[in-house]
Every structure is written in C-alpha cells, then in structure tokens.
Design a protein around this motif. Structure first.
Motif, PDB file in Angstrom:
ATOM      1  N   LYS A 142       1.206  -0.719  -0.196  1.00 36.02           N
ATOM      2  CA  LYS A 142       0.176   0.021  -0.302  1.00 36.02           C
ATOM      3  C   LYS A 142       0.807   0.743   0.399  1.00 36.02           C
ATOM      4  CE  LYS A 142      -4.248  -2.397   1.817  1.00 36.02           C
ATOM      5  NZ  LYS A 142      -5.109  -2.331   3.717  1.00 36.02           N
ATOM      6  N   PHE A 143       0.507   2.588  -0.024  1.00 35.56           N
ATOM      7  CA  PHE A 143       1.168   3.884  -0.542  1.00 35.56           C
ATOM      8  C   PHE A 143       0.870   5.053   0.665  1.00 35.56           C
ATOM      9  CE2 PHE A 143       1.499   0.786  -3.886  1.00 35.56           C
ATOM     10  CZ  PHE A 143       2.927   0.863  -3.754  1.00 35.56           C
ATOM     11  N   ALA A 144       1.644   5.924   0.859  1.00 35.35           N
ATOM     12  CA  ALA A 144       1.054   6.865   1.651  1.00 35.35           C
ATOM     13  C   ALA A 144       2.668   8.207   1.300  1.00 35.35           C
ATOM     14  CB  ALA A 144       1.379   6.403   2.907  1.00 35.35           C
ATOM     15  N   ARG A 145       1.267   9.428   1.105  1.00 42.16           N
ATOM     16  CA  ARG A 145       2.480  10.252   0.877  1.00 42.16           C
ATOM     17  C   ARG A 145       2.792  11.301   2.368  1.00 42.16           C
ATOM     18  NH1 ARG A 145       4.628  11.772  -3.014  1.00 42.16           N
ATOM     19  NH2 ARG A 145       3.873  11.231  -5.501  1.00 42.16           N
ATOM     20  N   GLY A 157      -7.292   2.999  -2.008  1.00 43.27           N
ATOM     21  CA  GLY A 157      -7.481   2.041  -3.324  1.00 43.27           C
ATOM     22  C   GLY A 157      -5.840   2.225  -4.155  1.00 43.27           C
ATOM     23  N   LEU A 158      -5.166   2.137  -3.789  1.00 44.22           N
ATOM     24  CA  LEU A 158      -3.891   1.869  -4.862  1.00 44.22           C
ATOM     25  C   LEU A 158      -2.789   0.434  -4.119  1.00 44.22           C
ATOM     26  CD1 LEU A 158      -1.937   2.655  -6.635  1.00 44.22           C
ATOM     27  CD2 LEU A 158      -0.515   3.890  -5.369  1.00 44.22           C
ATOM     28  N   ILE A 159      -3.068  -0.463  -4.351  1.00 43.47           N
ATOM     29  CA  ILE A 159      -2.256  -1.733  -4.246  1.00 43.47           C
ATOM     30  C   ILE A 159      -2.406  -2.430  -4.647  1.00 43.47           C
ATOM     31  CG2 ILE A 159      -3.231  -3.474  -2.782  1.00 43.47           C
ATOM     32  CD1 ILE A 159      -5.884  -2.529  -1.908  1.00 43.47           C
ATOM     33  N   PHE A 160      -0.563  -3.066  -4.687  1.00 40.45           N
ATOM     34  CA  PHE A 160       0.115  -3.225  -5.294  1.00 40.45           C
ATOM     35  C   PHE A 160      -0.194  -5.310  -4.534  1.00 40.45           C
ATOM     36  CE2 PHE A 160       3.811  -5.846  -6.197  1.00 40.45           C
ATOM     37  CZ  PHE A 160       3.242  -5.943  -8.122  1.00 40.45           C
ATOM     38  N   ARG A 161      -0.718  -6.091  -5.350  1.00 42.96           N
ATOM     39  CA  ARG A 161      -0.487  -7.302  -4.865  1.00 42.96           C
ATOM     40  C   ARG A 161      -0.310  -8.245  -6.319  1.00 42.96           C
ATOM     41  NH1 ARG A 161      -6.132  -6.150  -3.571  1.00 42.96           N
ATOM     42  NH2 ARG A 161      -7.965  -5.394  -5.608  1.00 42.96           N
ATOM     43  N   GLY A 162       0.642  -8.322  -6.858  1.00 40.68           N
ATOM     44  CA  GLY A 162       0.884  -9.130  -7.810  1.00 40.68           C
ATOM     45  C   GLY A 162      -0.226  -9.595  -8.785  1.00 40.68           C
TER      46      GLY A 162
END
Length: 178
Positions: A142-145, A157-162
């Motif tokens: 997941k990501f944060a700024r 909503g920005l999730i990298f899960r392959g």
C-alpha cells in the motif's frame, strides 16, 4: 567486517558517514514471544561499530535522511511488534545526533491489519512510502504520501498485489527523474 545475521536494513549516508540502519529480531519464540528480543540499531559501515541502539520492540526497519535547518535529520521507520497480536503500526524515529531519538506514529493499521516492511523516497511532491500489509491479500503493498515525513496520508485504493494476487513482500521504492 561482518555484521552478522541481519534482515530489513538500509544503508545510507548521514552527515558524510556511511551507516546502516538495522534491526535485530529473534523469531525463534514465534509470534507472541519475541518483542523483548527486537530492537533497532545503527552501525558504522567503515568500522562495523554499533553506534546506537533504540526502538525496543520494533522491527522491519527502513531509513531516509532529510536536510533540516541545522544540518541533517535521520528518519527511521519501523513496525511495532506486540506479543499479543504480531505487528501493528509503522512509527517514525528521528534524530539529529544519533543519541536523542523522537518517536511518533507514521502509518496506523486499519482494523486487524498488520503492517510490516516499508520504504520511503523523496520525489517532486514530497515523500512517498510503500508499505507492506497482510490485507487484502497476504502480502501486498500500500502507499502513503507526506510533505514532511511526519504526517502521512494513505493513498486510497492504490494496492500492489501482483498480477495474480500472489505474495508480494519487502517493498523498495525509489524515485528517478524522467
């Protein structure tokens, strides 16, 4: 020199000195029996000397250096372990002298989520963190700024899960100018 068994560490240049932010974690007791065996520490990469120990009960370390009016500030991010429920939130540790450390919450978990590894980089908008979570799949990024490394806003909503929701762990994020 050899610095022994290590995991989740970040080499950096701080005040012109090559150092490495590391963590010690003994998983032999299994979840629920190891927070007293966890801590963060800093080593000098020229001499191998351990310069400072801090962050008792924390693991999954990452680090970044930031310029401040009086010089440089070392920012170390790590996840807080608990004996009752594995790993929880990601905290930020800061120092300008490697002796005095300030700790504050960086990214809080949601519900029963567990936050583990993180990685931070600077980009034209401030700072970006990729962090590892066990939800919605074990494991994903997941990501944060942040504008200042202190207050973090999750990117919804920005999730990298392959591509097939496969195991994705230990994020490393870097910025390179176009």
């Amino acid at each position: 020199f050899a610095f022994g068994p290590a995991m989740e560490n970040t080499p950096i240049i701080y005040k012109g000195r090559p150092i490495i932010a590391m963590n010690h974690r003994d998983d032999s007791g299994g979840p629920g029996k190891y927070t007293d065996k966890m801590h963060l520490y800093i080593r000098d990469l020229n001499t191998g000397d351990q310069l400072e120990t801090f962050g008792q009960g924390f693991s999954f370390v990452s680090a970044i250096v930031r310029k401040v009016p009086d010089g440089e500030e070392l920012n170390v991010f790590a996840s807080q372990g608990t004996d009752a429920d594995w790993f929880h939130d990601i905290h930020r540790f800061t120092t300008t002298d490697l002796k005095t450390w300030k700790r504050e919450m960086a990214v809080a978990r949601e519900g029963g989520e567990h936050l583990l590894n993180s990685s931070v980089c600077r980009d034209p908008h401030g700072y970006l963190m990729a962090y590892e979570s066990n939800e919605p799949v074990k494991f994903c990024f997941k990501f944060a700024r942040s504008k200042d490394l202190a207050k973090w806003d999750k990117i919804p909503g920005l999730i990298f899960r392959g591509t097939g929701n496969e195991y994705s762990a230990c994020p490393v994020i870097r910025y390179a100018e176009p």
